[in-house]
Design a protein around this motif. Sequence first.
Motif, PDB file in Angstrom:
ATOM      1  N   GLU A   1      10.284   7.353   5.113  1.00 48.84           N
ATOM      2  CA  GLU A   1      10.486   8.315   6.202  1.00 48.84           C
ATOM      3  C   GLU A   1      11.848   8.108   6.867  1.00 48.84           C
ATOM      4  OE1 GLU A   1       7.351   7.950   8.991  1.00 48.84           O
ATOM      5  OE2 GLU A   1       5.802   8.786   7.659  1.00 48.84           O
TER       6      GLU A   1
ATOM      7  N   GLN B   1       0.856  -1.170   0.000  1.00 46.65           N
ATOM      8  CA  GLN B   1       0.000   0.000   0.000  1.00 46.65           C
ATOM      9  C   GLN B   1       0.904   1.235   0.000  1.00 46.65           C
ATOM     10  OE1 GLN B   1      -3.435  -0.268  -0.179  1.00 46.65           O
ATOM     11  NE2 GLN B   1      -2.912  -2.444  -0.439  1.00 46.65           N
ATOM     12  N   ASP B   2       0.345   2.373  -0.407  1.00 40.44           N
ATOM     13  CA  ASP B   2       1.145   3.598  -0.420  1.00 40.44           C
ATOM     14  C   ASP B   2       1.746   3.887   0.951  1.00 40.44           C
ATOM     15  OD1 ASP B   2       0.643   3.985  -3.087  1.00 40.44           O
ATOM     16  OD2 ASP B   2      -0.718   5.689  -2.821  1.00 40.44           O
ATOM     17  N   GLU B   3       0.960   3.646   1.996  1.00 44.41           N
ATOM     18  CA  GLU B   3       1.454   3.963   3.336  1.00 44.41           C
ATOM     19  C   GLU B   3       2.618   3.058   3.748  1.00 44.41           C
ATOM     20  OE1 GLU B   3      -2.695   1.984   3.915  1.00 44.41           O
ATOM     21  OE2 GLU B   3      -1.721   3.368   2.513  1.00 44.41           O
ATOM     22  N   ASP B   4       2.663   1.837   3.214  1.00 43.99           N
ATOM     23  CA  ASP B   4       3.784   0.940   3.511  1.00 43.99           C
ATOM     24  C   ASP B   4       5.085   1.520   2.975  1.00 43.99           C
ATOM     25  OD1 ASP B   4       1.982  -0.926   4.598  1.00 43.99           O
ATOM     26  OD2 ASP B   4       1.673  -1.859   2.638  1.00 43.99           O
TER      27      ASP B   4
ATOM     28  N   ALA C   1       5.581   4.721   2.067  1.00 43.25           N
ATOM     29  CA  ALA C   1       5.845   6.020   2.693  1.00 43.25           C
ATOM     30  C   ALA C   1       6.490   5.855   4.063  1.00 43.25           C
ATOM     31  CB  ALA C   1       4.539   6.803   2.812  1.00 43.25           C
ATOM     32  N   ARG C   2       6.058   4.835   4.803  1.00 46.04           N
ATOM     33  CA  ARG C   2       6.606   4.594   6.142  1.00 46.04           C
ATOM     34  C   ARG C   2       8.100   4.254   6.060  1.00 46.04           C
ATOM     35  NH1 ARG C   2       3.675   0.459   7.269  1.00 46.04           N
ATOM     36  NH2 ARG C   2       1.848   1.742   7.683  1.00 46.04           N
TER      37      ARG C   2
END
Length: 214
Positions: free
Chosen positions: A78, A69-72, A74-75
């Motif tokens: 970071e 997922q995009d959040e995976d 993005a995390r």
Amino acid sequence: MSVPHITGVKICGLTEEAGFDACVEHGADWIGFVFFARSPRFVTPQRAASLAARGPGRAKTVGLFVHPQDEDIARVLEHAPLDILQIYASDARAQDVAHRFGLPVWLSIPVAGREELPTSCPVQRLLIEPRPPKDATRPGGNAQKLDWSLLAGWAPAFPWMLAGGLRPDNVAEAVGVTGVPAVDVSSGVESAPGIKDPALIASFVQNARGVREG
């Protein structure tokens, strides 16, 4: 006079300092970190960042994701300075990821026969590897060897890379049979799952490029 091709080398699944340092010392082009929890080579974003800091700019860093997922992604970004995203996903999803994060994307393509070889590349590079066993818990990194004869004479116009079952003692043959521009190894240079052997890394890079010491 034509310039001889130098095979690109990616060492994937780094988890510890000695292996990372060997990749840098012996001139690997890409160093891969696995962000897939089922893999014995899984690392946290913080661990990947710590390792990458040991040799900034000496090799490009590649993050491997499985249907993320995009959040995976993005995390991870970071913390970890990745140059390239390598993913298992559909063509459309791979393009979405490239657009969303503005980084080069490599798409893994498992194949079982010549008829499954792709005819186009939706992203920056394709990684050709064997289909995993039916009972496999992960889509790649299973130490399976592709039948290289499937790739003989295959010369796509896009960048690609060969993975699967490569080792120091067979990579030169793989390059010779397939004409592949770059190779990817993980378990083939390990002393234990997730633990890289510096001597095997040195031999793999040398043999992939047809280089001999001495």
